[in-house]
Design a protein around this motif. Structure first.
Motif, PDB file in Angstrom:
ATOM      1  N   PRO A 130     -12.837   9.827  17.421  1.00  0.00           N
ATOM      2  CA  PRO A 130     -13.208  10.487  18.686  1.00  0.00           C
ATOM      3  C   PRO A 130     -12.537   9.838  19.903  1.00  0.00           C
ATOM      4  CG  PRO A 130     -15.033   9.150  17.898  1.00  0.00           C
ATOM      5  CD  PRO A 130     -13.974   9.097  16.840  1.00  0.00           C
ATOM      6  N   ILE A 131     -11.199   9.706  19.810  1.00  0.00           N
ATOM      7  CA  ILE A 131     -10.416   9.222  20.956  1.00  0.00           C
ATOM      8  C   ILE A 131      -9.078   9.948  20.829  1.00  0.00           C
ATOM      9  CG2 ILE A 131      -9.599   7.216  19.640  1.00  0.00           C
ATOM     10  CD1 ILE A 131      -9.620   5.600  22.203  1.00  0.00           C
ATOM     11  N   GLY A 132      -8.727  10.826  21.776  1.00  0.00           N
ATOM     12  CA  GLY A 132      -7.490  11.618  21.601  1.00  0.00           C
ATOM     13  C   GLY A 132      -7.829  13.032  21.137  1.00  0.00           C
ATOM     14  N   PRO A 133      -6.902  13.667  20.378  1.00  0.00           N
ATOM     15  CA  PRO A 133      -7.053  15.092  20.064  1.00  0.00           C
ATOM     16  C   PRO A 133      -8.373  15.439  19.360  1.00  0.00           C
ATOM     17  CG  PRO A 133      -4.937  14.253  19.224  1.00  0.00           C
ATOM     18  CD  PRO A 133      -5.664  13.098  19.784  1.00  0.00           C
ATOM     19  N   ALA A 134      -8.951  14.507  18.617  1.00  0.00           N
ATOM     20  CA  ALA A 134     -10.128  14.855  17.803  1.00  0.00           C
ATOM     21  C   ALA A 134     -11.453  14.670  18.549  1.00  0.00           C
ATOM     22  CB  ALA A 134     -10.151  14.016  16.533  1.00  0.00           C
ATOM     23  N   GLN A 135     -11.377  14.250  19.798  1.00  0.00           N
ATOM     24  CA  GLN A 135     -12.598  13.928  20.581  1.00  0.00           C
ATOM     25  C   GLN A 135     -13.666  15.013  20.446  1.00  0.00           C
ATOM     26  OE1 GLN A 135     -12.528  11.360  23.447  1.00  0.00           O
ATOM     27  NE2 GLN A 135     -14.728  11.657  23.553  1.00  0.00           N
ATOM     28  N   GLU A 136     -13.292  16.280  20.678  1.00  0.00           N
ATOM     29  CA  GLU A 136     -14.331  17.330  20.730  1.00  0.00           C
ATOM     30  C   GLU A 136     -14.834  17.737  19.339  1.00  0.00           C
ATOM     31  OE1 GLU A 136     -10.892  20.548  22.042  1.00  0.00           O
ATOM     32  OE2 GLU A 136     -12.910  20.801  22.788  1.00  0.00           O
ATOM     33  N   TYR A 192       0.825  -1.227   0.000  1.00  0.00           N
ATOM     34  CA  TYR A 192       0.000   0.000   0.000  1.00  0.00           C
ATOM     35  C   TYR A 192       0.854   1.271   0.000  1.00  0.00           C
ATOM     36  CZ  TYR A 192      -4.541  -2.235   0.279  1.00  0.00           C
ATOM     37  OH  TYR A 192      -5.685  -2.949  -0.034  1.00  0.00           O
ATOM     38  N   GLY A 193       2.139   1.147  -0.387  1.00  0.00           N
ATOM     39  CA  GLY A 193       2.984   2.342  -0.374  1.00  0.00           C
ATOM     40  C   GLY A 193       3.308   2.748   1.054  1.00  0.00           C
ATOM     41  N   LYS A 194       3.619   4.035   1.227  1.00  0.00           N
ATOM     42  CA  LYS A 194       3.939   4.526   2.571  1.00  0.00           C
ATOM     43  C   LYS A 194       2.631   4.709   3.351  1.00  0.00           C
ATOM     44  CE  LYS A 194       6.919   7.984   1.227  1.00  0.00           C
ATOM     45  NZ  LYS A 194       7.314   7.759  -0.131  1.00  0.00           N
ATOM     46  N   VAL A 195       2.739   4.553   4.682  1.00  0.00           N
ATOM     47  CA  VAL A 195       1.562   4.582   5.560  1.00  0.00           C
ATOM     48  C   VAL A 195       1.817   5.552   6.703  1.00  0.00           C
ATOM     49  CG1 VAL A 195       0.006   3.162   6.984  1.00  0.00           C
ATOM     50  CG2 VAL A 195       1.100   2.164   4.951  1.00  0.00           C
ATOM     51  N   LEU A 196       0.825   6.427   7.000  1.00  0.00           N
ATOM     52  CA  LEU A 196       0.899   7.360   8.128  1.00  0.00           C
ATOM     53  C   LEU A 196       0.025   6.829   9.262  1.00  0.00           C
ATOM     54  CD1 LEU A 196       1.690  10.107   9.441  1.00  0.00           C
ATOM     55  CD2 LEU A 196      -0.341  11.091   8.350  1.00  0.00           C
ATOM     56  N   VAL A 197       0.627   6.694  10.472  1.00  0.00           N
ATOM     57  CA  VAL A 197      -0.083   6.136  11.628  1.00  0.00           C
ATOM     58  C   VAL A 197      -0.013   7.114  12.797  1.00  0.00           C
ATOM     59  CG1 VAL A 197      -0.138   4.213  13.288  1.00  0.00           C
ATOM     60  CG2 VAL A 197       0.511   3.779  10.896  1.00  0.00           C
ATOM     61  N   LEU A 198      -1.167   7.438  13.392  1.00  0.00           N
ATOM     62  CA  LEU A 198      -1.203   8.317  14.573  1.00  0.00           C
ATOM     63  C   LEU A 198      -1.782   7.529  15.737  1.00  0.00           C
ATOM     64  CD1 LEU A 198      -2.603  11.673  13.054  1.00  0.00           C
ATOM     65  CD2 LEU A 198      -0.201  11.007  13.389  1.00  0.00           C
ATOM     66  N   ASP A 199      -1.024   7.454  16.845  1.00  0.00           N
ATOM     67  CA  ASP A 199      -1.460   6.679  18.012  1.00  0.00           C
ATOM     68  C   ASP A 199      -1.970   5.294  17.613  1.00  0.00           C
ATOM     69  OD1 ASP A 199      -2.783   9.397  20.141  1.00  0.00           O
ATOM     70  OD2 ASP A 199      -0.753   8.559  19.878  1.00  0.00           O
TER      71      ASP A 199
END
Ligand SMILES: NCCCN[C@H]1CC[C@H](N)CC1
Length: 292
Positions: A163-169, A44-51
């Motif tokens: 909706p878990i972490g920075p994007a919750q609100e 799938y090429g390069k992958v970006l993962v956050l938490d």
């Protein structure tokens, strides 16, 4: 963890985990908000993962970025001022910039590391930042919207994580209120709205909130993204009171010959037929979403 495999394990999709074969870890860091990782996958090429959650892969990011941007912008005539909340990788900016009527693209991303990592490892996604109409603000989208004059934008796109972490609100009612205030009459919002296979309860609550706040129309559309949990993800498409918006009828086709489309290359996913089809829902979802 199997040697050489990344599995996306999260309490947001209990009992299941999509996995990708890892060739090489390219970046690992910790920003003020989250863990940031980039790896080269086998297929799938390069992958970006956050938490620990897959945000995008080079191979299928087109599905998400094109749909979240063109479903709203092709539904209104002549969008001029657009706001992107989140979307620090720049992919939504790339898609918004395909619309020649757009004059101003504001983006508010909370995590500077996401912007920098995308520019370094995902140049074909971060190309969106090169458009002169783009104004980058690093900060919290909730605070940003409080300082926006009422009725400023034709469209707001909320490209959030989960909706878990920075994007919750970004999934809560006050935030939707502030979006409605920032939009002109008949303005449109497109938000990342999770999966009908995994998050019917979250969607039920979002739809109920949107129906109270957006007095134009409230719709849920979806697309397939192989590397998102359950292989699909949806969007809320809403409009404020004012000139009617029929999201299911794309009145504003993208000017395929516009100069910036030459630098960006053709779209890989979105088209007008798919635009219309994306609002067709399975019965179990239709029952909940259309009854709210
Ligand atoms: N512009 C990148 C898309 C980020 N969208 C989300 C990433 C995490 C997923 N579980 C849901 C979509």
């Amino acid at each position: 963890v199997l040697p050489g495999w990344f599995s996306e394990i999260s309490p947001l999709w209990p009992g299941e985990a999509h996995s990708l074969k890892v060739e090489k870890i390219l970046f690992q860091g910790k920003s003020d908000y989250q863990n940031v990782m980039v790896f080269q996958s086998s297929t799938y090429g390069k992958v970006l993962v956050l938490d620990g959650v897959i945000q995008l892969t080079e191979r299928d990011e087109c599905a998400y970025q094109e749909m979240i941007a063109h479903l709203p912008l092709c539904s209104i005539p002549n969008p001029k001022k657009v706001l992107v909340i989140g979307g620090g990788d720049g992919g939504v900016l790339r898609e918004v910039s395909r619309h020649s009527s757009v004059e101003q693209i504001d983006i508010c991303e909370i995590d500077k590391m996401v912007v920098e990592v995308s520019k370094q490892f995902f140049p074909d996604v971060a190309v969106g930042y090169e458009d002169p109409r783009v104004n980058l603000h690093i900060g919290d989208g909730v605070a940003f919207l409080k300082n926006v004059a009422a009725g400023t934008y034709d469209a707001v796109i909320v490209d959030s994580s989960d909706p878990i972490g920075p994007a919750q609100e970004l999934f809560e009612k006050p935030f939707f209120d502030s979006i409605a205030r920032a939009l002109r009459p008949g303005g449109v919002v497109s938000t990342q709205a999770e999966s009908i296979w995994l998050h019917m309860h979250i969607i039920e609550e979002i739809v109920a909130n949107c129906r109270q706040i957006f007095k134009g129309s409230v719709n849920y559309a979806w697309t397939t993204v192989p590397t998102y949990p359950s292989g699909m993800i949806g969007f809320m498409l809403c409009s404020t009171e004012g000139p009617a918006v029929d999201f299911k009828n794309p009145i504003n086709p993208i000017d395929a010959d516009a100069s910036h489309n030459k630098t960006l290359g053709p779209m890989k996913f979105y088209n007008s037929e798919l635009h219309k089809a994306s609002f067709c829902l399975p019965s179990f979802a239709k029952r909940v979403i259309e009854s709210k």
